[in-house]
Each structure stands twice: as structure tokens, then as C-alpha cells.
Write a protein that holds these residues in place. Sequence first.
Motif, PDB file in Angstrom:
ATOM      1  N   TYR A  46      -6.618  -6.260   6.172  1.00 39.79           N
ATOM      2  CA  TYR A  46      -6.220  -6.739   6.920  1.00 39.79           C
ATOM      3  C   TYR A  46      -5.311  -7.833   6.827  1.00 39.79           C
ATOM      4  N   CYS A  47      -5.510  -8.122   5.770  1.00 42.62           N
ATOM      5  CA  CYS A  47      -4.043  -9.388   4.546  1.00 42.62           C
ATOM      6  C   CYS A  47      -2.749  -8.543   5.450  1.00 42.62           C
ATOM      7  N   GLU A  48      -2.251  -7.004   5.065  1.00 42.68           N
ATOM      8  CA  GLU A  48      -1.183  -6.422   5.387  1.00 42.68           C
ATOM      9  C   GLU A  48      -0.971  -7.684   6.816  1.00 42.68           C
ATOM     10  N   SER A  49      -1.637  -7.076   7.457  1.00 42.04           N
ATOM     11  CA  SER A  49      -1.404  -7.511   9.367  1.00 42.04           C
ATOM     12  C   SER A  49      -1.361  -8.877   9.267  1.00 42.04           C
ATOM     13  N   VAL A  50      -1.966  -9.964   8.592  1.00 40.35           N
ATOM     14  CA  VAL A  50      -1.820 -10.429   8.859  1.00 40.35           C
ATOM     15  C   VAL A  50      -0.573 -11.278   7.751  1.00 40.35           C
ATOM     16  N   ARG A  51      -0.386 -10.805   7.089  1.00 43.15           N
ATOM     17  CA  ARG A  51       1.166 -11.062   6.520  1.00 43.15           C
ATOM     18  C   ARG A  51       2.285 -10.421   7.359  1.00 43.15           C
ATOM     19  N   SER A  52       1.801  -9.854   8.411  1.00 42.48           N
ATOM     20  CA  SER A  52       3.046  -9.337   8.848  1.00 42.48           C
ATOM     21  C   SER A  52       3.632 -10.173  10.045  1.00 42.48           C
ATOM     22  N   GLU A  53       2.570 -10.390  10.474  1.00 41.52           N
ATOM     23  CA  GLU A  53       2.114 -10.950  12.019  1.00 41.52           C
ATOM     24  C   GLU A  53       2.889 -12.754  11.566  1.00 41.52           C
ATOM     25  N   LEU A  54       2.689 -13.407   9.857  1.00 42.46           N
ATOM     26  CA  LEU A  54       2.960 -14.669   9.722  1.00 42.46           C
ATOM     27  C   LEU A  54       4.642 -14.645   9.158  1.00 42.46           C
ATOM     28  N   ARG A  55       5.027 -13.424   9.279  1.00 38.30           N
ATOM     29  CA  ARG A  55       6.399 -13.057   8.430  1.00 38.30           C
ATOM     30  C   ARG A  55       7.163 -14.073   9.051  1.00 38.30           C
ATOM     31  N   GLY A  56       7.929 -14.844   8.505  1.00 37.55           N
ATOM     32  CA  GLY A  56       9.051 -15.875   8.840  1.00 37.55           C
ATOM     33  C   GLY A  56       8.389 -17.329   9.304  1.00 37.55           C
ATOM     34  N   SER A  57       7.073 -17.779   8.778  1.00 43.33           N
ATOM     35  CA  SER A  57       6.462 -19.241   9.513  1.00 43.33           C
ATOM     36  C   SER A  57       6.198 -20.093   8.738  1.00 43.33           C
ATOM     37  N   GLY A  58       6.992 -19.184   7.320  1.00 46.14           N
ATOM     38  CA  GLY A  58       6.450 -20.196   6.095  1.00 46.14           C
ATOM     39  C   GLY A  58       5.133 -20.426   5.047  1.00 46.14           C
ATOM     40  N   VAL A  59       4.470 -19.139   5.469  1.00 48.21           N
ATOM     41  CA  VAL A  59       2.742 -19.556   5.239  1.00 48.21           C
ATOM     42  C   VAL A  59       2.714 -17.098   4.956  1.00 48.21           C
ATOM     43  N   SER A  60       2.643 -17.737   3.688  1.00 47.56           N
ATOM     44  CA  SER A  60       2.536 -15.830   3.101  1.00 47.56           C
ATOM     45  C   SER A  60       1.579 -15.608   2.439  1.00 47.56           C
ATOM     46  N   VAL A  61       1.004 -14.394   2.318  1.00 50.47           N
ATOM     47  CA  VAL A  61      -0.466 -13.600   1.925  1.00 50.47           C
ATOM     48  C   VAL A  61      -0.194 -12.472   0.876  1.00 50.47           C
ATOM     49  N   LEU A  62      -0.740 -12.807   0.132  1.00 51.52           N
ATOM     50  CA  LEU A  62      -0.974 -12.053  -0.820  1.00 51.52           C
ATOM     51  C   LEU A  62      -2.036 -10.941  -0.921  1.00 51.52           C
ATOM     52  N   THR A  63      -2.280  -9.832  -1.942  1.00 57.34           N
ATOM     53  CA  THR A  63      -3.066  -9.230  -2.130  1.00 57.34           C
ATOM     54  C   THR A  63      -3.900  -9.042  -2.995  1.00 57.34           C
ATOM     55  N   LEU A  64      -4.680  -9.914  -3.596  1.00 52.16           N
ATOM     56  CA  LEU A  64      -5.179  -9.336  -5.009  1.00 52.16           C
ATOM     57  C   LEU A  64      -6.222  -7.886  -5.476  1.00 52.16           C
ATOM     58  N   CYS A  65      -5.664  -7.128  -6.068  1.00 56.15           N
ATOM     59  CA  CYS A  65      -6.946  -5.853  -6.426  1.00 56.15           C
ATOM     60  C   CYS A  65      -7.150  -6.322  -7.969  1.00 56.15           C
ATOM     61  N   PRO A  66      -8.411  -6.209  -7.514  1.00 53.14           N
ATOM     62  CA  PRO A  66      -8.611  -6.367  -9.314  1.00 53.14           C
ATOM     63  C   PRO A  66      -9.061  -4.729  -9.468  1.00 53.14           C
ATOM     64  N   GLY A  67      -9.257  -5.580 -10.855  1.00 50.55           N
ATOM     65  CA  GLY A  67      -9.334  -4.078 -11.172  1.00 50.55           C
ATOM     66  C   GLY A  67     -10.777  -3.926 -11.970  1.00 50.55           C
ATOM     67  N   PHE A  68     -11.339  -3.456 -13.108  1.00 51.52           N
ATOM     68  CA  PHE A  68     -12.392  -4.164 -13.617  1.00 51.52           C
ATOM     69  C   PHE A  68     -12.614  -5.433 -14.129  1.00 51.52           C
TER      70      PHE A  68
END
Length: 258
Positions: free
Chosen positions: A163-185
Motif C-alpha cells: 500500500y505504501c509503495e502504491s501511495v508513493r508512486s501515486e504522489l510522485r512529483g507532488s512534494g509529498v513523500s512516502v517512507l515504508t519503515l520495516c522494523p526487525g525485532f
Amino acid sequence: MAAPLVFITGASSGIGQALARRYLRAGWRVALLARRADMVKTWLDAENISADSYEIYGADVSDAAQIAAAASACLERQGLPDVVLANAGISVGIAPGDAQDLAVLQRTLATNVIGLAATFQPFIAPMVARGSGRLVGVASVAGVRGLPGHGAYCASKAAVISYCESVRSELRGSGVSVLTLCPGFVATPLTARNRYPMPFLLSAEAFARRAERAIAGRASYCVIPWRMAIVARLLPLLPDAVFDRLMAGRPRKRREGE
């Protein structure tokens, strides 16, 4: 000028609480959302945090209407956030052959996936109109491959990553960036009852320190810690037969009531 503002869900404990502390120490204003709003107030008071630097919003992220109301209140009281951090989540083991665990799966997806989407949604249009903003979704290394006994959690975090990847692609060039954080343990109430080894375990504070740097940077995807990033890259490359053998006999995540 007003200090920057970060909106954080799941702020009563664990990663959300640790991130809130980091931002408060850095001089940010914080909007803290949690189902247990009283717990948020308790830890803020215990640390003598100035009431001028925060607002608390009580809401259950699995209820989109509650999230929308909290977001509207935040926009009215504090303004448009610079960072929206969708962190709230639950983790419960399930048995795929047990009918009662379908309700657990449904609740996990509602909290971890719909809750994240509902957290982002109210802020996207005003951020795009402003031309700036950072949306941060907390996923997990568990979203990379399905682990036995973790069907609900793994499925939800895999959905968050996509979902985050989809939103990031959709907002490309808008000035709004998306970061997906993946914690381990990370040592939090969610992991405290795990009955299996947790390699590269981080404290919530150590994770928050590294996450704060990642959020301030330009990355769109970040696994923390870096050693778990290697694991996350290797797991998808393993043939199914090898992966299944590695998982054989691994203790399952505790189910509800266990």
C-alpha cells in the motif's frame, strides 16, 4: 514560526511512544493518537512534558470515522502536520484451520492496514495542496515472507508494504513523500510474549533514534536494523522448499487467550 508538527498513531507505548519522545526532545510539536489516551497522558505527565507541545486524540485506528474525527481535530487545533506516522498495530497468532481465528485476522487487517490507510487519507489532499509532507508507514520484516502461526500479522504487514509503495508512486512529483519503515525485532509489549528467538533485538529507543534519521532523509524504504535488512533481502530469494525446512518446528506466535 511554529515548530514542525508530527502526527503519530499508537502513541501509548512501544515504538509510537519512543518516537514521540524523540520528536519532543528535538523541539517538534506532536499530535498523539491512541486508543488508550489516558496512558499517553500518564507518560507525558511523568516526564513533565509541557502541555504546549502536544495534543492527545483518543481513537481506535480500526474505526475510520474515529480517525477522520481525530485528523479533523488535529488540523483545527494544531494545523497540518509535516510528518504523519502511521504506527498503530496489533500482532496475534492464528491457526488457519480454526474458524474463530478468522475474526482475529479481520481485526488485524482492520487495525494494521485499514487503520494505516485511514490515517494517511485525511492529510493527503492538504499536503498535496501545500506541496510538502512526509507519510510514514510502519510495516515489518514479517511482511516479506509468511511465517508459521503469523498469518494475520504477516499478511497485514505485506499489505502495508504494498500500500505504501502504491501511495508513493501515486504522489510522485507532488512534494509529498512516502517512507515504508520495516522494523526487525523491537522490544515492545507486542514482542514481550514471543516464545522464539528474536535476533538483532533493539530497544524501542534505539529503533526510534534510527527511524528518526530515516524519516528526515530521502529514503522511501528502510529496514531497521541494517543486519535485519540483509535478512529481508535474502528471505525472498530462498526456494520454498528451503524456506519451509527452515521454518519447520519453529515456535508459533501465541494465539488469543494463550
